[in-house]
Design an enzyme around this catalytic site. Structure first.
Site, PDB file in Angstrom:
ATOM      1  N   CYS A  50      43.407  65.659  44.116  1.00 55.31           N
ATOM      2  CA  CYS A  50      42.281  65.256  44.242  1.00 55.31           C
ATOM      3  C   CYS A  50      40.976  65.957  43.357  1.00 55.31           C
ATOM      4  O   CYS A  50      41.170  65.594  42.578  1.00 55.31           O
ATOM      5  CB  CYS A  50      41.970  64.955  45.807  1.00 55.31           C
ATOM      6  SG  CYS A  50      40.383  64.118  46.379  1.00 55.31           S
ATOM      7  N   HIS A  62      45.775  62.465  47.764  1.00 60.42           N
ATOM      8  CA  HIS A  62      46.457  63.234  48.534  1.00 60.42           C
ATOM      9  C   HIS A  62      47.932  63.615  49.648  1.00 60.42           C
ATOM     10  O   HIS A  62      48.394  62.946  50.217  1.00 60.42           O
ATOM     11  CB  HIS A  62      45.525  64.203  50.345  1.00 60.42           C
ATOM     12  CG  HIS A  62      44.379  63.809  49.744  1.00 60.42           C
ATOM     13  ND1 HIS A  62      43.749  65.937  50.025  1.00 60.42           N
ATOM     14  CD2 HIS A  62      43.547  63.306  49.589  1.00 60.42           C
ATOM     15  CE1 HIS A  62      42.606  65.781  49.802  1.00 60.42           C
ATOM     16  NE2 HIS A  62      41.961  64.859  49.929  1.00 60.42           N
ATOM     17  N   GLU A  73      49.521  65.319  50.253  1.00 59.52           N
ATOM     18  CA  GLU A  73      50.115  66.745  51.214  1.00 59.52           C
ATOM     19  C   GLU A  73      50.606  65.921  52.120  1.00 59.52           C
ATOM     20  O   GLU A  73      51.498  65.668  53.567  1.00 59.52           O
ATOM     21  CB  GLU A  73      49.760  67.452  51.229  1.00 59.52           C
ATOM     22  CG  GLU A  73      47.916  67.115  52.258  1.00 59.52           C
ATOM     23  CD  GLU A  73      47.572  67.360  50.677  1.00 59.52           C
ATOM     24  OE1 GLU A  73      46.021  67.507  50.516  1.00 59.52           O
ATOM     25  OE2 GLU A  73      47.416  66.050  49.901  1.00 59.52           O
TER      26      GLU A  73
END
EC number: 6.3.4.2
Length: 543
Positions: A381, A507, A509
């Protein structure tokens, strides 16, 4: 009919209700029961999207674009089940909904009160999860601690809920602390007794006690708690500290938690299959090859601000038989303290997301160091935006290049506001949020890692790569290897002359799982292992 398990907490905050709820979800799912988990947060914010990471930790983004509590990340990772905006409720959102109904005249001129209007709205949110997802069991975590004034409407609502839905369909589980007092050499039950007394004064009798402790319960403690708290002794469940949160489901299984839950809810006892989870924990504890990864951010004083990033790294480290070591690097202090001192000998560098100009120059310096020293790098990001700025300044020759977020007067706004964001005034819930498709360039590192040409990832940003500079970046050596399906938005950049240098606008994750590590994090750690002359099994995980 759907069953409901309410999880409350007592004595102290941060006692681990979210991990207990997520662990129970894993245990039920291992028995082929479908599960959804709901978080009721007592703060007045509508959602945590505008809250400081120092106060709240990370904001977890769901597929449908909800900005939620980090506990929803635990729920997803433990149950491998996507959550949605229905799984996150705050006091602010409850009051907002009730006030909107009052303004529309839905209450027919009646006086709007906490009881019944607020409590009815809370109960409706719980039932909405059951209706929308139709799970066998809904687990509801009540944020805060019993005794907090903010939690009272939620506790009153769930008290009413049990009466309305039926006692055999609802279970109350209370997570509490049983401390060891070193000076006395004893475990003390009094805090738990008082917490249960407080809960009972509200009209809620817990069916199960989860006893958090830093060591196994000493003999006699379970019996004492059973007697004073009016809970069957087999429903007093010890939960001692574990080395890893991923061990907690196995510990609670050994203590018979799922068996008692199924008994109390009149559900069929089924044989659990926790073999994959057991293998995961064994690999975690059996890892013996250390690998240090630097996380360069401005919220590093609170590691929960980057919780999903750490967990995604841990998932890949487990799969690669690595012992993950995190080096927290404060980007605000990086330039002053010296980049080389802060980042020397790390195996990989991650620059995660964030907002605002504070600490950005430190992130840019870390990215330059990773690029020049050949250290595997992953930008997320804001990390991608900083990588674009770094390249623009040091390779593309764009002096004073910057993001329009940090310098509205920069001569080279290589990162600028998304067009659809131009007229937006409110900050909360107005970014590019949720799951979007991304098309990958053939033969790129991204395509090699993902093994697909179209991927789906979660976003949370207002700013994007400025396409006016696209050709210049391509001419100077950067590759744009991921875009929105229409090719308009740049989502992934790579530097192919580097051992591993990739940055993404999304993102990743949030979509990593313990038994299915995310390809980008796996690729990063595999590249770091290769840089360290270690063997690694393959470039992408085989789960």
């Amino acid at each position: 009919m759907t069953k409901y398990v309410f999880v409350t907490g007592g004595v102290v905050s941060s006692i681990g209700k979210g991990i207990v709820a997520a662990s129970l979800g894993r245990l039920l799912k291992s028995r082929q029961y479908s599960v959804s988990i709901l978080k009721l947060d007592p703060y007045i914010n509508v959602d945590p999207g505008t809250m400081s990471p120092f106060q709240h930790g990370e904001v977890f983004v769901t597929d449908d674009g909800a900005e939620t509590d980090l506990d929803l990340g635990h729920y997803e990772r433990f149950t491998d089940t996507p959550m949605s905006r229905l799984n996150s409720v705050t006091t602010g959102s409850i009051y907002q909904a009730v006030i909107n109904k009052e303004r529309r005249g839905d209450y027919m001129g009646g006086t709007v009160q906490v009881i019944p209007h607020i409590t009815n709205e809370i109960k409706e949110r719980i039932l909405r999860v059951a209706k929308d997802k139709n799970p066998d069991v809904v687990i509801i975590e009540i944020g805060g601690t019993v005794g907090d004034i903010e939690s009272l409407p939620f506790l009153e609502a769930i008290r009413q809920f049990r009466t309305e839905v039926g006692r055999h369909h609802v279970l109350f589980m209370h997570v509490t602390l049983v401390p060891w007092i070193p000076s006395a050499g004893e475990m003390k039950t009094k805090p738990t007794q008082h917490s249960v007394k407080e809960l009972r004064s509200i009209g809620i009798q817990p069916d199960i006690l989860i006893c958090r402790c830093d060591r196994p319960l000493v003999p006699g403690i379970k019996e004492k708690l059973s007697q004073f708290c009016d809970v069957p002794v087999e429903c007093v469940i010890p939960s001692p500290d574990a080395k890893s949160i991923y061990e907690v489901p196995l510990l609670l299984e050994r203590e018979g938690l799922a068996t008692q839950v199924l008994n109390l809810l009149n559900l069929e006892q089924r044989q659990p299959d926790l073999s994959q989870w057991q293998a995961l924990v064994e690999r975690l504890y059996g890892s013996h090859r250390p690998l240090e990864v630097a996380i360069v951010g401005k919220y590093v004083r609170l590691s929960d601000a980057y919780l999903s990033v750490v967990e995604a790294l841990r998932h890949s480290a487990i799969a690669l038989d690595q012992e993950l070591r995190i080096r927290w690097v404060n980007s605000e202090e990086l330039v002053e303290n010296g980049v080389e001192t802060a980042l020397s000998n790390v195996g990989a560098i991650v620059v995660p997301g964030g907002f605002g100009i504070r600490g950005v120059e430190g992130k840019i310096a870390a990215i330059q160091y990773a690029r020049e020293q050949g250290i595997p790098f992953l930008g997320l990001c804001l990390g991608m935006q900083c990588a674009v700025i770094e390249w623009a300044r040091h390779i593309a020759g764009l002096e004073n290049a910057n993001s329009a977020e940090f310098d509205a007067n920069t001569p080279h706004p290589v990162i600028h506001l998304l067009p659809e964001q131009q007229d937006i005034v409110d900050l909360g819930g107005t970014m590019r949020l949720g799951l979007y498709a991304c098309r990958l360039a053939p033969h790129s590192l991204a395509e090699k890692l993902y093994g697909e040409t179209v991927i789906y990832e979660r976003h949370r940003h207002r700013y994007e790569f400025n396409n006016a500079y696209r050709n210049l970046f391509l001419e100077t050596g950067y590759q744009i290897t991921g875009t929105s399906p229409d090719g308009r938005l740049v989502e992934i950049i790579e530097y192919p002359a580097h051992p591993f240098f990739i940055a993404v606008q999304f993102h990743p994750e949030f979509r990593s799982r313990p038994n299915a590590p995310h390809p980008l994090f796996y690729g990063l750690l595999a590249a770091a292992a290769k840089n360290s002359n270690r063997d690694h099994p393959q470039l992408v995980p085989s789960f």
